[in-house]
Design an enzyme around this catalytic site. Structure first.
Site, PDB file in Angstrom:
ATOM      1  N   ASN A 182       0.854  -1.183   0.000  1.00 19.17           N
ATOM      2  CA  ASN A 182       0.000   0.000   0.000  1.00 19.17           C
ATOM      3  C   ASN A 182       0.896   1.240   0.000  1.00 19.17           C
ATOM      4  O   ASN A 182       2.125   1.138  -0.112  1.00 19.17           O
ATOM      5  CB  ASN A 182      -0.979  -0.014   1.171  1.00 19.17           C
ATOM      6  CG  ASN A 182      -0.284  -0.034   2.531  1.00 19.17           C
ATOM      7  OD1 ASN A 182       0.853   0.428   2.686  1.00 19.17           O
ATOM      8  ND2 ASN A 182      -0.952  -0.575   3.538  1.00 19.17           N
ATOM      9  N   ARG A 183       0.292   2.391   0.116  1.00 16.89           N
ATOM     10  CA  ARG A 183       1.054   3.649   0.026  1.00 16.89           C
ATOM     11  C   ARG A 183       2.193   3.700   1.044  1.00 16.89           C
ATOM     12  O   ARG A 183       3.361   3.902   0.678  1.00 16.89           O
ATOM     13  CB  ARG A 183       0.110   4.835   0.249  1.00 16.89           C
ATOM     14  CG  ARG A 183       0.809   6.184   0.318  1.00 16.89           C
ATOM     15  CD  ARG A 183      -0.149   7.284   0.763  1.00 16.89           C
ATOM     16  NE  ARG A 183       0.559   8.527   1.018  1.00 16.89           N
ATOM     17  CZ  ARG A 183       0.429   9.624   0.288  1.00 16.89           C
ATOM     18  NH1 ARG A 183      -0.371   9.635  -0.761  1.00 16.89           N
ATOM     19  NH2 ARG A 183       1.117  10.713   0.581  1.00 16.89           N
ATOM     20  N   GLU A 227       3.543   1.301   2.865  1.00 17.94           N
ATOM     21  CA  GLU A 227       4.491   0.199   2.699  1.00 17.94           C
ATOM     22  C   GLU A 227       5.428   0.454   1.524  1.00 17.94           C
ATOM     23  O   GLU A 227       6.619   0.131   1.587  1.00 17.94           O
ATOM     24  CB  GLU A 227       3.728  -1.114   2.497  1.00 17.94           C
ATOM     25  CG  GLU A 227       3.006  -1.595   3.746  1.00 17.94           C
ATOM     26  CD  GLU A 227       1.961  -2.654   3.456  1.00 17.94           C
ATOM     27  OE1 GLU A 227       1.457  -3.258   4.428  1.00 17.94           O
ATOM     28  OE2 GLU A 227       1.629  -2.878   2.279  1.00 17.94           O
ATOM     29  N   ASP A 233      -5.703  -7.310   0.971  1.00 17.00           N
ATOM     30  CA  ASP A 233      -5.799  -8.767   0.844  1.00 17.00           C
ATOM     31  C   ASP A 233      -6.700  -9.160  -0.323  1.00 17.00           C
ATOM     32  O   ASP A 233      -6.418 -10.114  -1.052  1.00 17.00           O
ATOM     33  CB  ASP A 233      -6.340  -9.365   2.146  1.00 17.00           C
ATOM     34  CG  ASP A 233      -5.384  -9.175   3.314  1.00 17.00           C
ATOM     35  OD1 ASP A 233      -4.271  -9.715   3.253  1.00 17.00           O
ATOM     36  OD2 ASP A 233      -5.754  -8.475   4.263  1.00 17.00           O
TER      37      ASP A 233
END
Length: 324
Positions: free
Chosen positions: A200-201, A203, A272
């Site tokens: 995601n952003r 991460e 997920d």
């Protein structure tokens, strides 16, 4: 979209990762404790769901995919309850991944009406959950050899290790099936040449080694180039919540796709759902742009629900028609 869902229903996918039992305590709170400035929750009921690596597996099962999840559990009551939930959903879990004396991971959330009061975690150190026994590694190799794709679902609890990623990649490459990783960079791992990674952003910024405040503009070009130089994924898909998804190859942004959600209630589990959808579409031979459209549609359904949820085929088709 209907034809893609029909093809996906013929797949077999192995999900490897950290498993947890999600425990919810539901109640109401109308006063503070006289012992400390904290709310007193009068409990109405308790519920249990399968969490962490089980979430992409649950999404795949909702699309009629044959799924086996490989993650270490204890032989305790919580592990038994989680295995029963997986069985009820039609998800296989091998007895060989049950370890005597190990404490299964449990996340207990105390909820007052729909407000999250606190979370209580029960778990052992990450080293306890690593898959290291020869029978476990041999069993996993056999499962991969009969699968169409592998998803590595890392929640930094210990199952996903550098050595394990290498073994899985080697087996998967020998039979020509894709391997995807949903990374958690707070526990750094060395890996390279995976077919897909889906941070995601926040991460993606961590993987790239770039610090920024939440209100800053997302430096997509810089992030994608840095991740390519470090990890060389064949496909990088960054999920950006309400801003949709971004596809990059060889360090360059290839495509940006806006979010298809009409209403965003809860982004829990959207990542997920995305990796499950992307991997399934890849395993069917779809190109990445088509895979992202499918994943964005499924994620758009999920974020319109409260709590961690899955998207059914009918919901996906209806959402797709609404955004054509």
């Amino acid at each position: 979209m209907r034809k893609l869902l029909q093809k996906i229903a013929r797949l077999k996918v192995v999900v490897v990762g950290d498993l947890a039992l999600d425990h919810y305590i539901w109640g109401d709170s109308s006063r503070l404790s006289p012992e400390a400035p904290v709310p007193v929750v009068a409990v109405d009921n308790e519920t249990y769901t399968a969490g962490m690596a089980a979430i992409p597996a649950l999404n795949l099962r909702a699309w009629n995919v044959g799924v086996e999840v490989c993650g270490v559990l204890g032989d305790d009551e919580s592990g038994g309850r989680l295995r029963a939930l997986l069985l009820e959903a039609g998800i296989r879990h091998d007895n060989g991944f049950v370890v005597p004396g190990l404490r299964s991971i449990v996340k207990t959330r105390v909820m007052s009406r729909d407000q999250h009061i606190c979370r209580v975690d029960r778990e052992d150190p990450p080293s306890a959950y690593a898959v290291g026994w020869k029978h476990q590694i041999d069993a996993l190799r056999g499962k991969i050899e009969s699968a169409d794709a592998v998803i590595l679902s890392d929640y930094s609890k210990g199952v996903i290790t550098e050595e394990y990623i290498e073994k899985i990649q080697l087996t998967a490459s020998q039979i020509g099936i894709p391997v995807s990783l949903d990374p958690k960079p707070r526990r750094p791992l060395r890996f390279h040449d995976l077919d897909l990674i889906t941070p995601n952003r926040s991460e993606s910024l961590e993987l790239a080694g770039i610090g920024q405040d939440w209100y800053d503009r997302f430096p997509a070009d810089e992030v994608c180039l840095s991740i390519w130089e470090k990890y060389r994924p064949r496909n990088l898909v960054i999920t950006l919540d309400s801003e949709g998804m971004l596809l990059a190859r060889e360090g360059r942004v290839v495509k940006r796709i806006p979010c298809y959600a009409q209403d965003v209630f809860d982004v829990s589990g959207a990542g997920d759902t995305s990796i499950a959808a992307l991997t399934a579409a890849m395993a069917c031979g779809e190109d990445m742009e088509a895979a992202i459209h499918f994943a964005n549609t499924a994620a758009g359904v999920v974020v319109g629900k409260r709590g961690v949820a899955v998207a059914s085929p009918d919901e996906i088709l209806a959402h797709w028609v609404a955004h054509e």
